[in-house]
Design an enzyme around this catalytic site. Structure first.
Site, PDB file in Angstrom:
ATOM      1  N   SER A  30       0.281  -9.881 -55.080  1.00 51.21           N
ATOM      2  CA  SER A  30      -0.190 -10.907 -55.726  1.00 51.21           C
ATOM      3  C   SER A  30       0.730 -11.482 -56.887  1.00 51.21           C
ATOM      4  CB  SER A  30      -1.550 -10.349 -56.614  1.00 51.21           C
ATOM      5  OG  SER A  30      -1.792 -11.196 -57.743  1.00 51.21           O
ATOM      6  N   TYR A  67      -5.790  -3.441 -61.098  1.00 45.27           N
ATOM      7  CA  TYR A  67      -5.143  -4.506 -59.871  1.00 45.27           C
ATOM      8  C   TYR A  67      -3.827  -4.944 -60.029  1.00 45.27           C
ATOM      9  CZ  TYR A  67      -5.189  -8.881 -57.083  1.00 45.27           C
ATOM     10  OH  TYR A  67      -5.034  -9.826 -56.006  1.00 45.27           O
TER      11      TYR A  67
HETATM   12  N1  LIG Z   1      -7.566 -15.457 -54.045  1.00 45.60           N
HETATM   13  C1  LIG Z   1      -6.272 -15.341 -54.728  1.00 45.60           C
HETATM   14  O1  LIG Z   1      -6.157 -16.196 -55.476  1.00 45.60           O
HETATM   15  C2  LIG Z   1      -5.512 -14.184 -54.689  1.00 45.60           C
HETATM   16  C3  LIG Z   1      -4.579 -13.993 -55.433  1.00 45.60           C
HETATM   17  C4  LIG Z   1      -3.475 -12.865 -55.285  1.00 45.60           C
HETATM   18  C5  LIG Z   1      -3.718 -11.999 -54.420  1.00 45.60           C
HETATM   19  N2  LIG Z   1      -4.885 -12.240 -53.529  1.00 45.60           N
HETATM   20  C6  LIG Z   1      -4.955 -11.184 -52.427  1.00 45.60           C
HETATM   21  O2  LIG Z   1      -5.350 -11.616 -51.345  1.00 45.60           O
HETATM   22  C7  LIG Z   1      -6.015 -10.890 -50.475  1.00 45.60           C
HETATM   23  C8  LIG Z   1      -7.162 -11.584 -49.962  1.00 45.60           C
HETATM   24  O3  LIG Z   1      -8.184 -11.817 -50.848  1.00 45.60           O
HETATM   25  P1  LIG Z   1      -9.201 -12.813 -50.671  1.00 45.60           P
HETATM   26  O4  LIG Z   1      -8.785 -13.795 -51.946  1.00 45.60           O
HETATM   27  O5  LIG Z   1      -9.390 -13.369 -49.534  1.00 45.60           O
HETATM   28  O6  LIG Z   1     -10.627 -12.332 -51.488  1.00 45.60           O
HETATM   29  P2  LIG Z   1     -11.854 -12.125 -50.480  1.00 45.60           P
HETATM   30  O7  LIG Z   1     -12.615 -11.284 -51.457  1.00 45.60           O
HETATM   31  O8  LIG Z   1     -12.497 -13.379 -50.294  1.00 45.60           O
HETATM   32  O9  LIG Z   1     -11.625 -11.180 -49.175  1.00 45.60           O
HETATM   33  C9  LIG Z   1     -11.096  -9.920 -49.137  1.00 45.60           C
HETATM   34  C10 LIG Z   1     -11.639  -9.207 -47.915  1.00 45.60           C
HETATM   35  O10 LIG Z   1     -11.107  -7.841 -47.801  1.00 45.60           O
HETATM   36  C11 LIG Z   1     -12.336  -7.291 -47.591  1.00 45.60           C
HETATM   37  N3  LIG Z   1     -12.227  -5.825 -47.749  1.00 45.60           N
HETATM   38  C12 LIG Z   1     -12.484  -5.380 -49.037  1.00 45.60           C
HETATM   39  N4  LIG Z   1     -12.270  -4.112 -49.055  1.00 45.60           N
HETATM   40  C13 LIG Z   1     -11.838  -3.585 -47.831  1.00 45.60           C
HETATM   41  C14 LIG Z   1     -11.636  -2.229 -47.275  1.00 45.60           C
HETATM   42  N5  LIG Z   1     -11.872  -1.224 -48.082  1.00 45.60           N
HETATM   43  N6  LIG Z   1     -11.152  -2.289 -45.897  1.00 45.60           N
HETATM   44  C15 LIG Z   1     -11.162  -3.327 -45.273  1.00 45.60           C
HETATM   45  N7  LIG Z   1     -11.708  -4.717 -45.825  1.00 45.60           N
HETATM   46  C16 LIG Z   1     -11.884  -4.790 -46.971  1.00 45.60           C
HETATM   47  C17 LIG Z   1     -13.563  -7.906 -47.868  1.00 45.60           C
HETATM   48  O11 LIG Z   1     -14.526  -7.719 -47.261  1.00 45.60           O
HETATM   49  C18 LIG Z   1     -13.065  -9.309 -47.817  1.00 45.60           C
HETATM   50  O12 LIG Z   1     -13.422  -9.893 -46.360  1.00 45.60           O
HETATM   51  C19 LIG Z   1      -6.197  -9.480 -51.190  1.00 45.60           C
HETATM   52  O13 LIG Z   1      -5.441  -8.534 -51.160  1.00 45.60           O
HETATM   53  C20 LIG Z   1      -6.190 -10.248 -52.788  1.00 45.60           C
HETATM   54  O14 LIG Z   1      -5.733  -9.208 -53.512  1.00 45.60           O
HETATM   55  C21 LIG Z   1      -5.730 -13.251 -53.603  1.00 45.60           C
END
Ligand SMILES: NC(=O)c1ccc[n+]([C@@H]2O[C@H](COP(=O)([O-])OP(=O)(O)OC[C@H]3O[C@@H](n4cnc5c(N)ncnc54)[C@H](O)[C@@H]3O)[C@@H](O)[C@H]2O)c1
Length: 266
Positions: free
Chosen positions: A141, A154
């Protein structure tokens, strides 16, 4: 144009929604067979069905090493191999300040965000090492690259992913396995359940809202042959946020510090 991933098999963890879903869709567009791995079975099954033959769903809790090994076995048995592993699943942690934060979510958050990545890398690499190599893309992230307080657990979990990514890249290179990270920032998904507009206005030089598809494009670049000479890196997909504020944003912060109020940071 030829499909870049024709004949390849990819796993995308956290593929049921958000950024993961966009990654799954891009891989399918580019000819890959994709296994969607997630704890959200309803949305995952729906997505796999809507994409048809090239996609399958496997319920997986990435914090459980046996579940992750079973996922890799499933992909290999059902799809005939594994060329790309995307360890994307992640959860947020409490935004409380440290003295008000009992850290009770730390084990769960580290379990998903860090251990999930470690288990995913190892299980995928165990197969790839004996089958000509492969490419692993981990999701860290922007919050691990910038300083800042919350969400403290986080940020810590995602910073650890970066170090694991480097070590794994060094260790797995001799097997033809590359290991890289994407570092998204300010992408509107389930995890960013706050108003991103003012944050982008004040801290992101590119004044556009990033999307899951933007992150997916970076993941596919790192997963494929166009990045054959790249391993152990972190690629931010954050509209320039980790590079620092724009001139206008700095002027705005200075004006606020002088008590002059508003201004346009665009
Ligand atoms: N959205 C952002 O701006 C952002 C920024 C930095 C990092 N991220 C990272 O991107 C990745 C995707 O996040 P997102 O933004 O799409 O969020 P999101 O919540 O929309 O998607 C996360 C997905 O992970 C699944 N998940 C959660 N726990 C799980 C587990 N134990 N086993 C399997 N699946 C699991 C959820 O069901 C969901 O489908 C994450 O690692 C998040 O930390 C996102």
């Amino acid at each position: 144009m030829d499909q870049e991933f024709a004949g390849k098999v990819a796993i995308v963890t956290g593929g049921s929604g958000g950024i993961g879903r966009a990654i799954v869709e891009r891989f399918v567009e580019q000819g890959a067979t994709v296994v969607i791995a997630d704890v959200d079975a309803e949305r995952g099954e729906e997505l796999a069905t809507s994409l048809g033959g090239p996609a399958a769903f496997r319920r997986t809790d990435v914090a459980d090493p046996d579940d992750v090994q079973a996922l890799v076995d499933f992909a290999v048995d059902r799809c005939g191999g594994l060329h790309v592993m995307v360890n994307n699943a992640g959860v947020s942690s409490s935004f409380r300040r440290l003295l008000d934060n009992d850290l009770r979510d730390a084990q769960r958050v580290m379990g998903v965000n860090l251990f999930g990545v470690m288990y995913g890398c190892r299980s995928a690499a165990l197969h790839m090492a004996g089958h000509g190599g492969g490419s692993i893309v981990n999701t860290t992230s922007m919050g691990a690259l910038t300083g800042g307080s919350s969400p403290i657990v986080y940020r810590t979990s995602k910073a650890a992913v970066i170090q694991f990514n480097r070590s794994a890249a060094c260790d797995l290179a001799e097997y033809g396995i590359r290991v890289n990270c994407v570092a998204p920032g300010h992408i509107s998904t389930g995890i960013t359940n706050y108003d991103l507009e003012p944050v982008i206005r004040l801290s992101q030089p590119l004044q556009r809202q990033g999307t899951g598809a933007d992150v997916a494009d970076a993941v596919l670049f790192l997963a494929g042959d166009r990045s054959a000479q790249i391993t152990g890196v972190v690629l931010p997909v954050d509209g320039g946020t980790t590079a620092g504020p724009s001139f206008a944003q700095t002027q705005l912060l200075l004006a606020q510090a002088r008590g002059e109020g508003g201004g346009d940071a665009g």
